[in-house]
Enzyme design. Structure first.
Site, PDB file in Angstrom:
ATOM      1  N   LYS A 109       0.858  -1.188   0.000  1.00 51.74           N
ATOM      2  CA  LYS A 109       0.000   0.000   0.000  1.00 51.74           C
ATOM      3  C   LYS A 109       0.883   1.223   0.000  1.00 51.74           C
ATOM      4  CE  LYS A 109      -4.527   0.700   0.329  1.00 51.74           C
ATOM      5  NZ  LYS A 109      -5.569  -0.305   0.021  1.00 51.74           N
TER       6      LYS A 109
HETATM    7  N1  GLU Z   1      -7.328  -0.073  -3.098  1.00 49.36           N
HETATM    8  C1  GLU Z   1      -8.037  -1.299  -3.381  1.00 49.36           C
HETATM    9  C2  GLU Z   1      -8.055  -2.201  -2.154  1.00 49.36           C
HETATM   10  O1  GLU Z   1      -7.899  -1.743  -1.042  1.00 49.36           O
HETATM   11  C3  GLU Z   1      -7.553  -1.975  -4.647  1.00 49.36           C
HETATM   12  C4  GLU Z   1      -6.118  -2.387  -4.668  1.00 49.36           C
HETATM   13  C5  GLU Z   1      -5.626  -2.886  -6.020  1.00 49.36           C
HETATM   14  O2  GLU Z   1      -6.413  -3.005  -6.946  1.00 49.36           O
HETATM   15  O3  GLU Z   1      -4.440  -3.161  -6.102  1.00 49.36           O
HETATM   16  O4  GLU Z   1      -8.294  -3.369  -2.249  1.00 49.36           O
END
Ligand code: GLU
Length: 419
Positions: A109
């Site tokens: 993240k």
């Molecule tokens: N931000 C989204 C999540 O928390 C998607 C992450 C992604 O597609 O890599 O799952």
């Protein structure tokens, strides 16, 4: 900002949830040591020339929690409340989430502490590009693939893709997912999180012998995930009686006109003042008697102080980490059925995986194909988690963690330790 009180630290919650599941599955101590903590953490300074000419220094992060099962994967968040601990928690959850839906990614993240609502498009672009250049050594289609999260979108991904590609000297669409379609994005990615939430709600209703048509729904948070979940539930005949965003909450006991509300939010930027609705407070919204509550905002919105007043039978976690462990225990004792985040909102990263596969193959799928594959993944994963929930008699969150952590544990044991 209008929210329920935020208490606790998301990373403490992530660690506590890990330990609870690891204990329930009697996970080997050496394996715990190897998979529990982030593999790599980067903090970067992001200086940006603002429109008025002065330079503002933002702080940004990229955390790679795990690359055991594949390249690290996870979104980038722009929000005033972003902290390193929050990003570590979100990266940790991405690892278990990708494993629950059995896609070949680890977890990551990123985030920048900033207030995107008070920045111009030019400022956002300069900040995104400088941040991309700062995390450039970590990312790439084969190692770590960012995507949208809170207050980032396909335009943000286009800037990241361009910055990365210009540095490398050739176009590399697979470095991000959630891109515009014209840059190698996937059909169905934009609505994938909400669509995935919807499929898990369908499965939960089936399991609990509840009719979705006519069911009453409350949606907390009306961004990408919340608004699309509301739209699909509305189309399926459910009655969305209340919706909130960061500025206010609107309520109509006969059901809100969701397509109109989405239209208004796109025009004016908030839900407050929607015709044929009455304003209520965030606490009143959570306490509304309803069949399904969809928390689709930030972490820790349901906690020890407000969980007891919740009026829902099903809680579908479209957001990451909206319930604290204390809230979990209270809801468990009330008999509320929780569809945990790492299962419920995994549709986003699942279609991100489809997008990455299409980019790698230079071959693009039709929207219906994406929806069918997504439905299959979400419903199979729901069944897998439910089976553990029933066989081991553990709450759905622990069951999902047992599944996800178990898959990562198996992979790390097979790989063994380097050197
Ligand atoms: N931000 C989204 C999540 O928390 C998607 C992450 C992604 O597609 O890599 O799952």
């Amino acid at each position: 900002m209008l929210t329920t009180t935020m208490t606790g630290n998301a990373y403490d919650v992530a660690l506590e949830n890990f330990d609870t599941a690891a204990d329930a599955m009697s996970l080997d101590n050496d394996v715990r040591e190897m998979i529990k903590y982030p593999e790599r953490i980067l903090t970067v300074t992001v200086p940006v020339r603002m429109d008025d000419g002065h330079i503002h220094r933002f702080e940004g992060y990229r955390v790679q929690h795990s690359m055991v099962r594949g390249p690290a994967k996870g979104g980038i968040r722009f929000h005033p409340q972003v902290t390193l601990d929050e990003v570590k928690a979100l990266a940790t959850w991405m690892t278990w989430k990708c494993a629950v839906v059995n896609i070949p990614f680890g977890g990551a993240k990123g985030g920048i502490t900033c207030d995107p609502k008070h920045m111009s498009q030019d400022e956002l672009q300069r900040m995104t590009r400088r941040y991309t250049s700062a995390i450039l050594p970590l990312i790439g289609p084969e190692r770590d693939i960012p995507a949208p999260d809170v207050y980032t979108n396909s335009q943000t991904m286009a800037w990241i893709m361009d910055t990365y590609s210009m540095t490398k000297g050739y176009p590399i669409p697979g470095v991000v997912t959630g891109k515009p379609i014209s840059l190698g994005g996937s059909l169905g990615r934009n609505e994938a999180t909400g669509r995935g939430v919807f499929y898990t709600i369908q499965s939960a209703c089936e399991h609990l012998h509840m009719q979705l048509a006519g069911a009453t729904v409350v949606v907390q948070g009306f961004g990408n995930a919340g608004s699309i979940t509301a739209q699909l539930l509305h189309e399926a005949g459910a009655k969305v009686i209340a919706v909130s965003d960061s500025t206010g909450c609107v309520y109509n006991k006969n059901g809100l006109d969701i397509p109109e509300l989405i239209h208004m939010k796109a025009l004016v930027g908030h839900v407050e003042g929607f015709p044929e609705s009455e304003p209520i407070t965030p606490s009143q919204l959570l306490a509304l008697k309803c069949d399904i509550l969809v928390p689709a905002a930030l972490e820790n919105t349901v906690h020890a102080e407000n969980a007891a007043m919740l009026g829902a039978k099903i809680v579908a976690e479209a957001a990451n980490g909206p319930l604290t462990p204390a809230a979990d225990r209270i809801l468990e004792s009330k008999g509320v059925f929780v569809i945990p985040d790492i299962l419920c909102n995994a549709g986003g990263v699942t279609v991100s995986y489809f997008e990455w596969v299409q980019d790698e193959q230079h071959l693009f799928w039709e929207a219906q194909d994406v929806y069918n594959r997504l439905e299959r993944v979400m419903k199979t994963s729901f069944r897998d988690v439910l089976k553990i929930h029933q066989e081991r008699k553990v709450p759905m969150r622990i069951a999902a963690n047992i599944l996800g952590i178990g898959r990562v544990a198996e992979a790390v044991q097979l790989r063994s330790i380097y050197p």
